[in-house]
Structures are given as C-alpha cells and as structure tokens.
Design a protein around this motif. Structure first.
Motif, PDB file in Angstrom:
ATOM      1  N   TRP A  26      44.915   8.088  32.532  1.00  0.00           N
ATOM      2  CA  TRP A  26      45.405   9.117  31.162  1.00  0.00           C
ATOM      3  C   TRP A  26      45.084   8.389  30.178  1.00  0.00           C
ATOM      4  O   TRP A  26      45.369   7.370  29.363  1.00  0.00           O
ATOM      5  CB  TRP A  26      46.894   9.439  30.912  1.00  0.00           C
ATOM      6  CG  TRP A  26      47.170  10.399  29.627  1.00  0.00           C
ATOM      7  CD1 TRP A  26      46.662  11.537  29.590  1.00  0.00           C
ATOM      8  CD2 TRP A  26      47.121  10.364  28.066  1.00  0.00           C
ATOM      9  NE1 TRP A  26      46.841  12.173  28.584  1.00  0.00           N
ATOM     10  CE2 TRP A  26      46.892  11.372  27.415  1.00  0.00           C
ATOM     11  CE3 TRP A  26      47.259   9.131  27.206  1.00  0.00           C
ATOM     12  CZ2 TRP A  26      47.399  11.548  26.276  1.00  0.00           C
ATOM     13  CZ3 TRP A  26      47.372   9.497  26.252  1.00  0.00           C
ATOM     14  CH2 TRP A  26      47.264  10.870  25.773  1.00  0.00           C
ATOM     15  N   GLY A  86      43.658   9.750  26.410  1.00  0.00           N
ATOM     16  CA  GLY A  86      43.525  10.976  25.275  1.00  0.00           C
ATOM     17  C   GLY A  86      42.327  11.001  25.232  1.00  0.00           C
ATOM     18  O   GLY A  86      41.432  11.866  24.065  1.00  0.00           O
ATOM     19  N   LYS A  93      38.556  13.606  25.409  1.00  0.00           N
ATOM     20  CA  LYS A  93      38.884  15.512  25.405  1.00  0.00           C
ATOM     21  C   LYS A  93      39.278  16.248  26.252  1.00  0.00           C
ATOM     22  O   LYS A  93      40.024  17.386  26.063  1.00  0.00           O
ATOM     23  CB  LYS A  93      37.317  15.250  25.146  1.00  0.00           C
ATOM     24  CG  LYS A  93      37.030  14.862  23.365  1.00  0.00           C
ATOM     25  CD  LYS A  93      35.355  16.025  23.352  1.00  0.00           C
ATOM     26  CE  LYS A  93      35.085  15.216  22.123  1.00  0.00           C
ATOM     27  NZ  LYS A  93      33.985  15.526  21.166  1.00  0.00           N
ATOM     28  N   GLU A  94      39.245  15.686  27.643  1.00  0.00           N
ATOM     29  CA  GLU A  94      39.839  16.459  28.851  1.00  0.00           C
ATOM     30  C   GLU A  94      40.998  16.209  28.920  1.00  0.00           C
ATOM     31  O   GLU A  94      41.658  16.499  30.085  1.00  0.00           O
ATOM     32  CB  GLU A  94      39.379  15.812  29.779  1.00  0.00           C
ATOM     33  CG  GLU A  94      37.447  16.785  29.958  1.00  0.00           C
ATOM     34  CD  GLU A  94      37.239  18.588  29.169  1.00  0.00           C
ATOM     35  OE1 GLU A  94      38.093  18.670  29.982  1.00  0.00           O
ATOM     36  OE2 GLU A  94      36.194  18.525  28.444  1.00  0.00           O
ATOM     37  N   ASP A  95      42.018  15.468  28.448  1.00  0.00           N
ATOM     38  CA  ASP A  95      43.459  14.947  28.872  1.00  0.00           C
ATOM     39  C   ASP A  95      44.269  15.399  27.686  1.00  0.00           C
ATOM     40  O   ASP A  95      43.941  16.492  26.644  1.00  0.00           O
ATOM     41  CB  ASP A  95      43.592  13.316  27.927  1.00  0.00           C
ATOM     42  CG  ASP A  95      42.716  12.171  29.175  1.00  0.00           C
ATOM     43  OD1 ASP A  95      42.059  13.145  29.401  1.00  0.00           O
ATOM     44  OD2 ASP A  95      42.267  11.155  28.974  1.00  0.00           O
ATOM     45  N   GLY A 132      44.609   7.728  22.068  1.00  0.00           N
ATOM     46  CA  GLY A 132      44.037   9.196  21.913  1.00  0.00           C
ATOM     47  C   GLY A 132      43.189   9.628  20.859  1.00  0.00           C
ATOM     48  O   GLY A 132      43.321   9.468  19.748  1.00  0.00           O
ATOM     49  N   CYS A 148      42.083  14.426  22.326  1.00  0.00           N
ATOM     50  CA  CYS A 148      43.266  15.087  23.078  1.00  0.00           C
ATOM     51  C   CYS A 148      43.268  16.696  23.018  1.00  0.00           C
ATOM     52  O   CYS A 148      43.204  16.695  21.946  1.00  0.00           O
ATOM     53  CB  CYS A 148      44.233  14.671  23.904  1.00  0.00           C
ATOM     54  SG  CYS A 148      44.801  13.844  22.535  1.00  0.00           S
ATOM     55  N   ARG A 149      43.918  17.473  24.568  1.00  0.00           N
ATOM     56  CA  ARG A 149      44.406  18.106  24.167  1.00  0.00           C
ATOM     57  C   ARG A 149      46.015  18.361  23.468  1.00  0.00           C
ATOM     58  O   ARG A 149      46.070  17.110  24.473  1.00  0.00           O
ATOM     59  CB  ARG A 149      43.996  19.314  25.310  1.00  0.00           C
ATOM     60  CG  ARG A 149      42.410  19.677  25.563  1.00  0.00           C
ATOM     61  CD  ARG A 149      41.771  20.071  24.264  1.00  0.00           C
ATOM     62  NE  ARG A 149      39.917  19.973  24.876  1.00  0.00           N
ATOM     63  CZ  ARG A 149      39.755  20.693  25.163  1.00  0.00           C
ATOM     64  NH1 ARG A 149      40.001  21.837  24.692  1.00  0.00           N
ATOM     65  NH2 ARG A 149      38.050  21.039  25.070  1.00  0.00           N
ATOM     66  N   TRP A 163      44.835  10.889  16.675  1.00  0.00           N
ATOM     67  CA  TRP A 163      44.657  10.758  17.898  1.00  0.00           C
ATOM     68  C   TRP A 163      43.572  11.913  17.616  1.00  0.00           C
ATOM     69  O   TRP A 163      42.776  12.325  18.591  1.00  0.00           O
ATOM     70  CB  TRP A 163      46.034  11.513  18.358  1.00  0.00           C
ATOM     71  CG  TRP A 163      46.906  10.437  18.566  1.00  0.00           C
ATOM     72  CD1 TRP A 163      47.281   9.395  17.944  1.00  0.00           C
ATOM     73  CD2 TRP A 163      47.396  10.015  20.262  1.00  0.00           C
ATOM     74  NE1 TRP A 163      48.278   8.613  18.967  1.00  0.00           N
ATOM     75  CE2 TRP A 163      48.354   9.157  20.417  1.00  0.00           C
ATOM     76  CE3 TRP A 163      46.984  10.707  21.427  1.00  0.00           C
ATOM     77  CZ2 TRP A 163      48.618   8.336  21.194  1.00  0.00           C
ATOM     78  CZ3 TRP A 163      47.437   9.748  22.850  1.00  0.00           C
ATOM     79  CH2 TRP A 163      48.240   8.969  22.717  1.00  0.00           C
ATOM     80  N   PRO A 185      43.531  15.812  17.761  1.00  0.00           N
ATOM     81  CA  PRO A 185      43.449  16.478  18.662  1.00  0.00           C
ATOM     82  C   PRO A 185      42.279  17.074  18.287  1.00  0.00           C
ATOM     83  O   PRO A 185      41.820  18.158  17.212  1.00  0.00           O
ATOM     84  CB  PRO A 185      44.386  16.982  19.061  1.00  0.00           C
ATOM     85  CG  PRO A 185      45.174  16.638  17.419  1.00  0.00           C
ATOM     86  CD  PRO A 185      44.639  15.410  17.117  1.00  0.00           C
TER      87      PRO A 185
END
Length: 439
Positions: free
Chosen positions: A142, A144, A146-148, A215, A218-219, A244, A246
């Motif tokens: 993991w 952080g 964009k697909e995490d 990250g 991340c989502r 982060w 997001p």
C-alpha cells in the motif's frame, strides 16, 4: 361438580405466540430492520406470513385442548399476569432471534466471500497499533496511490468485522483501514469530534511513516459516523488528509437524522439488539456512575413501596397477592426512579452542550486540490418510510449536517436498499462499493 382446570402454562404459551405475531407486524409497520426475526432486511410478505403462522399456531394449540373450551379456567388476574409474562417473553425472544439470525447470516456471507474463516488480520495484512489513537490495518504494497483505498471506519467495536467484510470483497486491491479508538462517554459532541480528528491524524501519520511515504491521490472511504470528522463545521485547517490530496472521497451512509422517537428506536432501524449491546462501551454507552445511581434509587424506591403494594391486595383478599404486590412495586419503583435518576440524562446534556459557537468554514477541505470529488451515499436510515423508500422526510434531516454537506458540492446518491447497520447483509453492496469508489 363443576370441572375446573387452572392451566397457567398453556395460557402463557398462547399469549407468547400471539404477542410474538403482533410484534412481528408492529416491527414491519415501523420499519425496524434491526428486529427482523429472520435476519437481513424486513420483507413484507415474509413478515405477514410469519405473523399469520404464529396467530394460527397460538389459537390451534390452545383451543385444540378440550379443557380450554367451555371450561372454567384461570381467573382474570392470572390471565393478566399470563399476558404480561407472554408479552415479555415474546419481546425477549424477538430480540434474541433477530440478533442470532443476523449473526448467522453475516457469518455465512463472510465465509462465502472468503472461502474459509481466516484469522484477523489475514496473513497478507500488516497491523499497526498507535497508543491512544487506535489501529491501522493495511495490505502489503500500500502506497496511497490513485488506485489505493484508505477507509476511515467508525469508532465502534463492529468496525473490525465490517473492515473484514469490505476487504473480503476487494481482494486484489491495496487497502488501508483506520480503526479509531472508542471515544469518551461524557464529552460533548464537539470534544468527541475534535478528539476523533486528532486520533485519525495520528493514525494517518503512522500509516504514512510505515509505508515510507505520504499518499498522493488515493481514494478515501469514510464510513457512517466517522463522516463527522470530515465535515466543514468541525474540520481544522489543515485537515487530517490535506497533505494526501485524495482524488475521491466517498462518504458512506452518514447519520443525518435527528432522533425522532429516541436513540433506541432510531438505532433499531439498522442495528440488532446485539449490535447495540456491542456499542455500549462506546459513544452510545451509559456512564457506570449514572447506572449505579439509577439502580440504587430503584432499590430504595422498591423497598419503600413494597409494604403498601403487598398489603393492599392482601386486604382485598386477591388471589396471588404475593405475586401481584411485588410486581406492582417493581413497575412503580422503576417509573419513579427513572424520573429521579435518569441514567441517560447526563449523556443527553453532554450531547446538547456545544462548547461555544461552531467555527467558520475553513478554506481547506480534505484535500486542497480542486479536482477532489465528493460522493455522499445516503442510506434508507435517513429516508422517510419503509413503504416509500424514495421519499425523504425533511423534518428528520439535521439542517446543520445538510449545510456542511452542501459546502462540499458533492454528488449525492440516495440508496433505499442500504442500511448502515447491515451493510454486509445487502447482496448488492460489494458491486455498489466498487462502483462508488472506482467508478
């Protein structure tokens, strides 16, 4: 000589089955899915069929006995006592069956999704405890990106089970779960929110340090009551996830309703009685000192009322006076002591006390980039009626929370099949979750 038979057991059984059928119909009419006797959501046809079967069984068992037809039976007072006992047993059985059916349902769904019953955390997961803040669980690799997915769970014991359920359906994804510690009971709403934000900030920092980097893009999934710590009304600047940035924030089933019939009945819209018992150590609990004060007041009041309650039916030569007297004293003393030492009063006063005015909306929301997307999924807990799931009751929505959500300029999805306390019991939940997060 007149035939006389005093069948107390048969009468209690009749009252138990009949009251259970009536309770099933009442639960269906109120839409209290937490008391669904067969688990999952209430289904009108199933509830009506079950209630009809209970009514038929009650009358068939009672009147199939010839001793119950045109024969003198128990007197009126014992009939009333049998009714009360049957009703209490029916309520207890309904709470037990609803909890057991839902637990069995969740167990089979988790087992089916996982193909077995692994330990917690699973072998490929890493666990990180942060003293005073809670726990972080994340998959290997993991980062952080964009697909995490970073999921912020509610500070309740059941969050661990829900995290396992979500992870079981998102296998192959890089996931991280923040499990904040249980909040204090006596603190006001603002103080609990501030403390929870501090816990989440510490957990996020520990996760970034463990992963070797912060990250980026991340989502983020925010579940249930955890949404309060990301609302503009309480959000500090900078927010817990500002660094982060997001790319998408999904707020899943935020609590928007004002308690209409009280916290207990509102909670039963989603949660089983066992869920509520599990939540007692957390925000929904009653302080031990308040509970001890209430029980002490109840005992003293009961001892004061008991002599008069026993003497009156004895003087009137009522049968079963030794049962009716203490029973009446028990009910009357509970009513008086509850008004004198209400164990929920301190919690309600703490919840009403807002320490000063709410701060102005900060300029920085979670993620300072303008391309951060917000998606708010409103479940049927917040919708008006189980018969009209698409309708919304404006009087039940907290206007302050609605104002906070409007500042986010979020996309709002109303999902009438979603229940906050039974997320994993909804068969379409895994597919919908994928769509909401990565769609």
């Amino acid at each position: 000589m007149e035939n006389f038979r005093e069948d107390v057991v048969g009468t209690v059984l009749f009252c138990f089955l009949a009251c259970l059928g009536a309770l099933v119909l009442a639960v269906q009419a109120k839409g209290w899915h937490g008391l669904c006797p067969y688990g999952g959501r209430l289904r009108r046809n199933w509830s009506h069929a079950l209630a009809a079967a209970l009514f038929i069984l009650a009358y068939a068992l009672y009147f199939s006995d010839p001793q119950h037809r045109n024969v003198r039976n128990i007197e009126g007072f014992m009939s009333l006592v049998s009714l009360v006992i049957g009703a209490v047993l029916a309520a207890a059985f309904l709470a037990f069956s609803a909890s057991l059916a839902e637990e069995v349902r969740r167990w089979f769904l988790r087992r089916k999704a996982l193909g077995g019953w692994p330990g917690w955390p699973p072998p490929q997961w890493q666990a990180l405890e942060v003293e005073g803040a809670g726990e972080v669980l994340f998959t290997e690799g993991w980062s952080g990106g964009k697909e995490d997915l970073l999921a912020v769970m509610e500070p309740v014991p059941a969050s661990r089970h829900l995290a396992l359920a979500i992870a079981s359906h998102l296998r192959g994804r890089r996931l991280a779960f923040l499990l904040p510690a249980l909040p204090g009971r006596r603190e006001s709403t603002e103080r609990r929110t501030r403390a929870l934000q501090d816990q989440v900030s510490r957990l996020v920092g520990a996760l970034g340090e463990k992963a070797g980097r912060e990250g980026s893009g991340c989502r983020v999934l925010v579940v249930g009551d955890a949404s309060r710590i990301f609302l503009p009304r309480w959000l500090p600047s900078p927010g817990p996830l500002e660094a982060w940035r997001p790319s998408k924030v999904v707020i899943l089933a935020p609590p928007l309703r004002e308690p209409g019939n009280g916290a207990l009945t509102d909670s039963l819209i989603s949660n089983t009685p066992l869920d509520l018992l599990r939540a007692l150590p957390g925000e929904g609990g009653v302080a031990a000192s308040s509970l001890r004060a209430f029980l002490g007041a109840w005992l003293v009041t009961f001892l004061l009322i008991l002599p008069a309650a026993v003497l009156l039916p004895f003087l009137f030569r009522a049968r079963w006076w030794f049962l009716s007297g203490p029973a009446g004293a028990l009910v009357a003393s509970f009513w008086l002591s509850f008004h004198l030492r209400n164990p929920l009063r301190e919690r309600e006063e703490a919840g009403e006390g807002m320490d000063g005015e709410a701060p102005a909306y900060p300029s920085c929301l979670p993620g300072t980039e303008e391309d951060t997307r917000y998606l708010i999924v409103i479940g049927s807990d917040e919708l008006a009626s189980p018969r009209e799931p698409s309708a919304k009751d404006p009087s039940a929505i907290n206007p302050a929370l609605l104002a906070d959500l409007s500042v986010l300029h979020a996309e709002v999805i109303r999902e009438p099949r979603l229940l906050r306390g039974k997320l994993f019991s909804w068969p379409s939940f895994p597919a919908k979750l994928e769509e909401w997060i990565w769609g």
